[in-house]
Design a protein around this motif. Structure first.
Motif, PDB file in Angstrom:
ATOM      1  N   CYS A   7       0.870  -1.406   0.231  1.00  0.00           N
ATOM      2  CA  CYS A   7       0.010  -0.015  -0.093  1.00  0.00           C
ATOM      3  C   CYS A   7       0.952   1.188   0.063  1.00  0.00           C
ATOM      4  CB  CYS A   7      -0.907  -0.003   1.280  1.00  0.00           C
ATOM      5  SG  CYS A   7      -0.011   0.338   2.939  1.00  0.00           S
ATOM      6  N   CYS A   9       1.507   3.448   2.336  1.00  0.00           N
ATOM      7  CA  CYS A   9       2.261   3.872   3.576  1.00  0.00           C
ATOM      8  C   CYS A   9       3.102   2.831   3.966  1.00  0.00           C
ATOM      9  CB  CYS A   9       1.033   4.417   4.744  1.00  0.00           C
ATOM     10  SG  CYS A   9       0.215   2.881   5.260  1.00  0.00           S
ATOM     11  N   ASN A  11       1.816  -0.179   5.164  1.00  0.00           N
ATOM     12  CA  ASN A  11       1.479  -1.081   6.356  1.00  0.00           C
ATOM     13  C   ASN A  11       0.915  -2.563   5.583  1.00  0.00           C
ATOM     14  OD1 ASN A  11       0.373  -1.444   8.880  1.00  0.00           O
ATOM     15  ND2 ASN A  11      -2.010  -1.385   8.189  1.00  0.00           N
ATOM     16  N   ASP A  56       0.303  -3.356  11.359  1.00  0.00           N
ATOM     17  CA  ASP A  56      -0.602  -2.902  12.212  1.00  0.00           C
ATOM     18  C   ASP A  56      -2.063  -3.360  11.688  1.00  0.00           C
ATOM     19  OD1 ASP A  56      -2.224  -1.948  14.147  1.00  0.00           O
ATOM     20  OD2 ASP A  56      -1.512   0.024  13.872  1.00  0.00           O
ATOM     21  N   LEU A  59      -5.109  -1.274  11.488  1.00  0.00           N
ATOM     22  CA  LEU A  59      -5.120  -0.260  10.584  1.00  0.00           C
ATOM     23  C   LEU A  59      -5.331  -0.850   9.209  1.00  0.00           C
ATOM     24  CD1 LEU A  59      -2.451   2.430  11.231  1.00  0.00           C
ATOM     25  CD2 LEU A  59      -4.872   2.797  11.552  1.00  0.00           C
ATOM     26  N   SER A  61      -8.952  -2.295   7.337  1.00  0.00           N
ATOM     27  CA  SER A  61     -10.152  -2.438   7.226  1.00  0.00           C
ATOM     28  C   SER A  61     -10.685  -3.504   5.919  1.00  0.00           C
ATOM     29  CB  SER A  61     -10.956  -1.136   6.431  1.00  0.00           C
ATOM     30  OG  SER A  61     -12.077  -1.474   6.154  1.00  0.00           O
ATOM     31  N   CYS A  75      -5.978  -0.548   3.577  1.00  0.00           N
ATOM     32  CA  CYS A  75      -5.218   0.318   4.479  1.00  0.00           C
ATOM     33  C   CYS A  75      -5.994   1.499   5.093  1.00  0.00           C
ATOM     34  CB  CYS A  75      -3.868   0.679   3.928  1.00  0.00           C
ATOM     35  SG  CYS A  75      -2.972   1.372   5.225  1.00  0.00           S
ATOM     36  N   ALA A  76      -6.424   1.236   6.332  1.00  0.00           N
ATOM     37  CA  ALA A  76      -7.220   2.536   6.722  1.00  0.00           C
ATOM     38  C   ALA A  76      -6.256   3.653   7.086  1.00  0.00           C
ATOM     39  CB  ALA A  76      -7.734   2.002   8.230  1.00  0.00           C
ATOM     40  N   ARG A  77      -4.879   3.766   6.883  1.00  0.00           N
ATOM     41  CA  ARG A  77      -4.045   4.812   6.917  1.00  0.00           C
ATOM     42  C   ARG A  77      -4.160   5.571   5.773  1.00  0.00           C
ATOM     43  NH1 ARG A  77       0.649   4.025  10.424  1.00  0.00           N
ATOM     44  NH2 ARG A  77       1.272   2.527   8.749  1.00  0.00           N
ATOM     45  N   CYS A  78      -3.895   4.604   4.432  1.00  0.00           N
ATOM     46  CA  CYS A  78      -3.521   5.248   3.118  1.00  0.00           C
ATOM     47  C   CYS A  78      -4.676   4.958   2.117  1.00  0.00           C
ATOM     48  CB  CYS A  78      -2.094   5.271   2.599  1.00  0.00           C
ATOM     49  SG  CYS A  78      -2.031   3.261   2.249  1.00  0.00           S
TER      50      CYS A  78
END
Ligand SMILES: [Zn+2]
Length: 143
Positions: A7, A9, A11, A56, A59, A61, A75-78
């Protein structure tokens, strides 16, 4: 060939072992309502080996809709979706996003539009069993 992807970031990352080296890599632009919205383009090799590394898990979904037979690991961050899994008869099958590839020669990609709308559930699952990556392992790499 060892294909790496991740992804944005980092993760969620993956390593797909594809042997022998592919002459080309099918890249299926999925026409489902979710993939249309995020530009999902997928590939798989039924004899490949996929390792998905997650730093993680909180992070990640896992989004499912419609027939709810596939989970989009987002990826819930990016916001990138590197991998989709489907659990069939207790076994996990997967496809990976060609958009998440790192350092793969784009000329190897053989792009084909696909639409599986209206496909019967049984047909859908049988197709995944034939075409999707059957050897899938998730590991957590929290540091
Ligand atoms: Zn990310």
């Amino acid at each position: 060939m060892l294909i790496q992807g991740r992804c944005h970031c980092g993760n969620i990352s993956f390593f797909l072992a594809w042997e022998p080296d592919p002459a080309d890599i099918p890249a299926r632009a999925c026409g489902c309502s979710f993939c249309t919205k995020h530009g999902g383009v997928w590939t798989s090799n039924p004899t490949g080996t996929l390792e998905v590394a997650v730093k993680d898990p909180a992070l990640v979904s896992r989004y499912a809709f419609g027939t709810r037979t596939a989970e989009f690991h987002t990826c819930a961050r990016c916001g990138i979706v590197p991998v989709v899994t489907s659990r069939i008869d207790g076994h996990t099958y997967a496809v990976v996003s060609v958009n998440a590839f790192e350092d793969v020669d784009q000329s190897l990609l053989r792009r084909v539009p696909t639409s599986f709308d209206g496909e019967e559930n049984e047909t859908r699952l049988a197709r995944r069993k034939r075409n999707w990556i059957a050897n899938v392992r998730f590991i957590e790499t929290s540091n």
